[in-house]
Write an enzyme that holds these catalytic residues in place. Structure first.
Site: not given
Ligand code: ASP
Length: 333
Positions: A254-255, A203, A231-233
């Site tokens: 990151g995660e 990212t 899916r939304i991060g």
């Protein structure tokens, strides 16, 4: 007059075995995009314009996971997300589920500047992009051969990057496999015999303070490889992946699920505001104490012209520069 500063990232969780030529390529792209920001700041550009311009550059380069080169959903499609925040007045804009907009960060900026809202997603975001005359391209423009290969590997390993600890369930289950770890958390972990970092998400983000002392931050991503559609991060979430205020500007990577739980970007600002901490101290505190589980990293600048970064995984593609002539790009600790 304040001192300008800029920090960028190209993702946390770098494969420790990343071949030398890929490391060099990453550094070249980072240095080129950083230079775009430095040139703009030297000529007096505003922080908000600089973060947008730099993230557009990063989105346009297929090396990183944003815009062209975005990670793919498990259907092999691209659903991008981005956000931008202006520390001056704490204005913000964000988008998710974007599949044809060439530069999602510019759509996030338009949401902030030209809509009555802060966050648009999927069809509504796409329609708004068309209404605003933003450049759109076919979804295939974003899909690179490398990422098609990585999606195949992720599917074979039955994994969503970083989500390897959570067995899949429901209709999309394809029989989660046991995960084996040959090393400590975030350091050379393998899954079904494959290093998890082969799905490295990469990212991008940028944080800037300009010579007027105004801050801004922006983050853009394709999300996680083999993610569920919809899916939304953290990247589009103000306060999680992106934040800017009178104290600092922050972009995380990151995660996403761990970053969301930690409200990581806002917490860096809160530690500065409420505890009177300096920038690096606040970054270290949040990476060590707030990210109790999960892989992540962040870059930040303070309104007084400092740069800082931190991560709790093997590496983070990053770069920074300050008005006094300091400039570097790096990957490892
Ligand atoms: N944070 C992003 C996400 O979870 C991934 C990344 O930063 O590389 O979507």
């Amino acid at each position: 007059m304040a001192r300008w500063a800029i920090a960028i990232h190209g993702g946390a969780g770098v494969d420790p075995n990343l071949p030398e030529h890929r490391q060099e390529e990453a550094k070249r792209v980072l240095a080129r995009c950083l230079q775009v920001g430095v040139d703009a700041l030297r000529s007096g550009a505003a922080a908000l314009d600089v973060v947008e311009a730099v993230v557009r550059e990063l989105e346009s380069d297929p090396f990183f996971n944003s815009g062209r080169g975005s990670a793919l959903t498990r259907l092999g499609t691209v659903e991008m997300e981005a956000s931008i925040m202006d520390g001056r007045g704490r204005r913000c804009g964000a988008v998710s589920g974007v599949s044809t907009v060439k530069n999602p960060v510019s759509l996030a900026r338009l949401v902030m500047d030209k809509s009555p809202h802060s966050y648009l997603a999927f069809d509504g975001a796409e329609q708004f992009a068309r209404d605003q005359g933003l450049e759109v391209v076919d979804n295939s423009y974003f899909i690179t051969e490398d990422n098609v290969g990585m999606l195949k590997l992720a599917k074979e390993a039955n994994s969503i990057l970083f989500d390897y600890r959570i067995p899949l369930s429901g209709s999309e289950t394809c029989g989660a496999q046991a995960v084996s770890s040959d090393n400590s958390h975030g350091n050379g972990m393998v899954m079904n015999g494959l290093p998890i970092s082969i799905y490295a998400p990469e990212t991008v983000g940028c944080a800037v303070v300009d010579s007027s002392g105004h801050t801004a931050a922006a983050t853009s991503t394709g999300g996680l490889m083999n993610k569920m559609t919809g899916r939304i991060g953290d990247s589009p979430l103000i306060g999680s992946g992106t934040y800017a205020c009178g104290a600092c500007a922050v972009s995380c990577t990151g995660e996403g699920e761990a970053i969301i739980r930690s409200t990581l970007a806002r917490d860096v600002a809160a530690v500065m505001e409420y505890r009177g901490a300096g920038l690096q101290e606040a970054v270290d505190y949040c990476v060590k104490k707030r990210l109790d589980e999960g892989f992540a990293g962040l870059i930040a600048v303070s309104s007084t012209g400092e740069v800082a970064y931190g991560f709790n995984c093997t590496g983070m593609f990053r770069g920074c520069a300050t008005e006094d002539g300091f400039m570097e790009v790096g990957i490892w600790e």
